[in-house]
Scaffold this motif. Structure first.
Motif, PDB file in Angstrom:
ATOM      1  N   PRO A 183      56.033  21.719 -65.973  1.00 45.93           N
ATOM      2  CA  PRO A 183      56.320  21.283 -64.590  1.00 45.93           C
ATOM      3  C   PRO A 183      57.694  21.431 -64.031  1.00 45.93           C
ATOM      4  N   TYR A 184      57.977  21.862 -62.908  1.00 45.99           N
ATOM      5  CA  TYR A 184      59.300  21.965 -62.339  1.00 45.99           C
ATOM      6  C   TYR A 184      60.083  21.020 -62.341  1.00 45.99           C
ATOM      7  N   VAL A 185      59.534  19.737 -62.171  1.00 47.40           N
ATOM      8  CA  VAL A 185      60.466  18.399 -62.224  1.00 47.40           C
ATOM      9  C   VAL A 185      60.931  18.094 -63.726  1.00 47.40           C
ATOM     10  N   LYS A 186      59.964  18.549 -64.538  1.00 53.16           N
ATOM     11  CA  LYS A 186      60.432  18.292 -66.038  1.00 53.16           C
ATOM     12  C   LYS A 186      61.514  19.193 -66.457  1.00 53.16           C
ATOM     13  N   VAL A 187      61.462  20.481 -66.002  1.00 54.37           N
ATOM     14  CA  VAL A 187      62.196  21.749 -66.378  1.00 54.37           C
ATOM     15  C   VAL A 187      63.610  21.392 -65.540  1.00 54.37           C
ATOM     16  N   ARG A 188      63.565  20.861 -64.200  1.00 56.61           N
ATOM     17  CA  ARG A 188      64.867  20.597 -63.588  1.00 56.61           C
ATOM     18  C   ARG A 188      65.712  19.606 -64.353  1.00 56.61           C
ATOM     19  N   GLN A 189      64.818  18.581 -64.691  1.00 57.86           N
ATOM     20  CA  GLN A 189      65.734  17.508 -65.437  1.00 57.86           C
ATOM     21  C   GLN A 189      66.249  18.167 -66.708  1.00 57.86           C
ATOM     22  N   ALA A 190      65.297  18.608 -67.472  1.00 59.01           N
ATOM     23  CA  ALA A 190      66.199  19.238 -68.663  1.00 59.01           C
ATOM     24  C   ALA A 190      67.151  19.925 -68.455  1.00 59.01           C
ATOM     25  N   LEU A 191      67.256  20.835 -67.520  1.00 65.05           N
ATOM     26  CA  LEU A 191      68.102  21.743 -67.059  1.00 65.05           C
ATOM     27  C   LEU A 191      69.403  20.866 -66.761  1.00 65.05           C
ATOM     28  N   LEU A 192      69.229  19.931 -65.790  1.00 69.79           N
ATOM     29  CA  LEU A 192      70.563  19.136 -65.472  1.00 69.79           C
ATOM     30  C   LEU A 192      71.357  18.587 -66.701  1.00 69.79           C
ATOM     31  N   GLU A 193      70.161  18.054 -67.639  1.00 69.84           N
ATOM     32  CA  GLU A 193      70.965  17.409 -68.836  1.00 69.84           C
ATOM     33  C   GLU A 193      71.472  18.692 -69.861  1.00 69.84           C
ATOM     34  N   ALA A 194      71.094  19.678 -69.859  1.00 68.91           N
ATOM     35  CA  ALA A 194      71.551  20.971 -70.612  1.00 68.91           C
ATOM     36  C   ALA A 194      72.904  21.038 -69.767  1.00 68.91           C
ATOM     37  N   LEU A 195      73.149  21.292 -68.545  1.00 65.41           N
ATOM     38  CA  LEU A 195      74.035  21.571 -67.935  1.00 65.41           C
ATOM     39  C   LEU A 195      75.350  20.354 -68.268  1.00 65.41           C
ATOM     40  N   GLU A 196      74.852  19.256 -68.165  1.00 67.92           N
ATOM     41  CA  GLU A 196      75.810  18.098 -68.586  1.00 67.92           C
ATOM     42  C   GLU A 196      76.188  18.207 -69.820  1.00 67.92           C
ATOM     43  N   HIS A 197      75.395  18.573 -71.028  1.00 68.57           N
ATOM     44  CA  HIS A 197      75.783  18.693 -72.171  1.00 68.57           C
ATOM     45  C   HIS A 197      76.951  19.879 -72.424  1.00 68.57           C
ATOM     46  N   GLU A 198      76.638  20.784 -71.789  1.00 67.01           N
ATOM     47  CA  GLU A 198      77.545  21.890 -71.820  1.00 67.01           C
ATOM     48  C   GLU A 198      79.110  21.677 -71.035  1.00 67.01           C
ATOM     49  N   ASP A 199      79.047  20.604 -70.273  1.00 68.03           N
ATOM     50  CA  ASP A 199      79.892  20.331 -69.346  1.00 68.03           C
ATOM     51  C   ASP A 199      79.981  21.458 -68.089  1.00 68.03           C
ATOM     52  N   ALA A 200      78.916  21.674 -67.613  1.00 68.24           N
ATOM     53  CA  ALA A 200      78.959  22.642 -66.580  1.00 68.24           C
ATOM     54  C   ALA A 200      78.138  22.166 -65.332  1.00 68.24           C
ATOM     55  N   GLN A 201      78.310  20.955 -64.947  1.00 72.95           N
ATOM     56  CA  GLN A 201      77.780  20.123 -63.883  1.00 72.95           C
ATOM     57  C   GLN A 201      77.905  20.829 -62.521  1.00 72.95           C
ATOM     58  N   ARG A 202      79.138  21.615 -62.537  1.00 73.56           N
ATOM     59  CA  ARG A 202      79.259  22.077 -61.109  1.00 73.56           C
ATOM     60  C   ARG A 202      78.716  23.441 -60.830  1.00 73.56           C
ATOM     61  N   VAL A 203      77.274  23.345 -60.529  1.00 77.77           N
ATOM     62  CA  VAL A 203      76.473  24.393 -60.274  1.00 77.77           C
ATOM     63  C   VAL A 203      75.925  24.152 -59.132  1.00 77.77           C
ATOM     64  N   VAL A 204      75.708  25.009 -58.058  1.00 78.59           N
ATOM     65  CA  VAL A 204      75.393  24.864 -56.599  1.00 78.59           C
ATOM     66  C   VAL A 204      73.745  24.495 -56.869  1.00 78.59           C
ATOM     67  N   PRO A 205      73.405  23.197 -56.127  1.00 83.37           N
ATOM     68  CA  PRO A 205      72.022  22.840 -56.377  1.00 83.37           C
ATOM     69  C   PRO A 205      70.847  23.617 -56.287  1.00 83.37           C
ATOM     70  N   GLN A 206      71.202  24.739 -55.372  1.00 82.77           N
ATOM     71  CA  GLN A 206      69.979  25.864 -55.075  1.00 82.77           C
ATOM     72  C   GLN A 206      69.978  26.681 -56.415  1.00 82.77           C
ATOM     73  N   VAL A 207      71.081  26.745 -57.099  1.00 79.89           N
ATOM     74  CA  VAL A 207      70.946  27.639 -58.326  1.00 79.89           C
ATOM     75  C   VAL A 207      70.090  26.976 -59.251  1.00 79.89           C
ATOM     76  N   VAL A 208      70.477  25.701 -59.419  1.00 79.51           N
ATOM     77  CA  VAL A 208      69.706  24.783 -60.418  1.00 79.51           C
ATOM     78  C   VAL A 208      68.138  25.103 -60.129  1.00 79.51           C
ATOM     79  N   ASP A 209      67.854  24.591 -58.581  1.00 81.25           N
ATOM     80  CA  ASP A 209      66.497  24.730 -58.536  1.00 81.25           C
ATOM     81  C   ASP A 209      65.787  25.997 -58.567  1.00 81.25           C
ATOM     82  N   GLU A 210      66.492  27.139 -58.377  1.00 77.39           N
ATOM     83  CA  GLU A 210      66.177  28.476 -58.643  1.00 77.39           C
ATOM     84  C   GLU A 210      65.846  28.721 -60.187  1.00 77.39           C
ATOM     85  N   PHE A 211      66.784  28.362 -61.058  1.00 70.56           N
ATOM     86  CA  PHE A 211      66.585  28.558 -62.694  1.00 70.56           C
ATOM     87  C   PHE A 211      65.385  27.613 -62.874  1.00 70.56           C
ATOM     88  N   ALA A 212      65.473  26.461 -62.480  1.00 68.50           N
ATOM     89  CA  ALA A 212      64.300  25.299 -62.819  1.00 68.50           C
ATOM     90  C   ALA A 212      62.805  26.072 -62.427  1.00 68.50           C
TER      91      ALA A 212
END
Length: 78
Positions: free
Chosen positions: A37-66
């Protein structure tokens, strides 16, 4: 507005490093959460971005990847 070529050349290694971090986060999320599910994927992606120290991603880009990751079929275990 003209861009100073030397400023561009100086910035490109930082941009490339950031994009590599984003790519790793997206790849890791895709391999572990494809088809979920999208919500689960989006949360996992946000956590992965944080782990990579790459939090500065446009929210719409995160949404589209998710969205795209959630719409991919799950990989078979074999």
């Amino acid at each position: 507005m003209a861009t100073n070529p030397s400023a561009y050349d100086k910035a490109m290694p930082m941009v490339a490093a950031h994009l590599a971090k984003v790519e790793r986060a997206v790849g890791r999320t895709r391999s572990s959460h494809a088809g979920q599910p999208y919500v689960k994927v989006r949360q996992a992606l946000l956590e992965a971005l944080e782990h990579e120290d790459a939090q500065r991603v446009v929210p719409q880009v995160v949404d589209e990847f998710a969205r795209r990751i959630s719409e991919e079929p799950e990989e078979l275990p074999f």
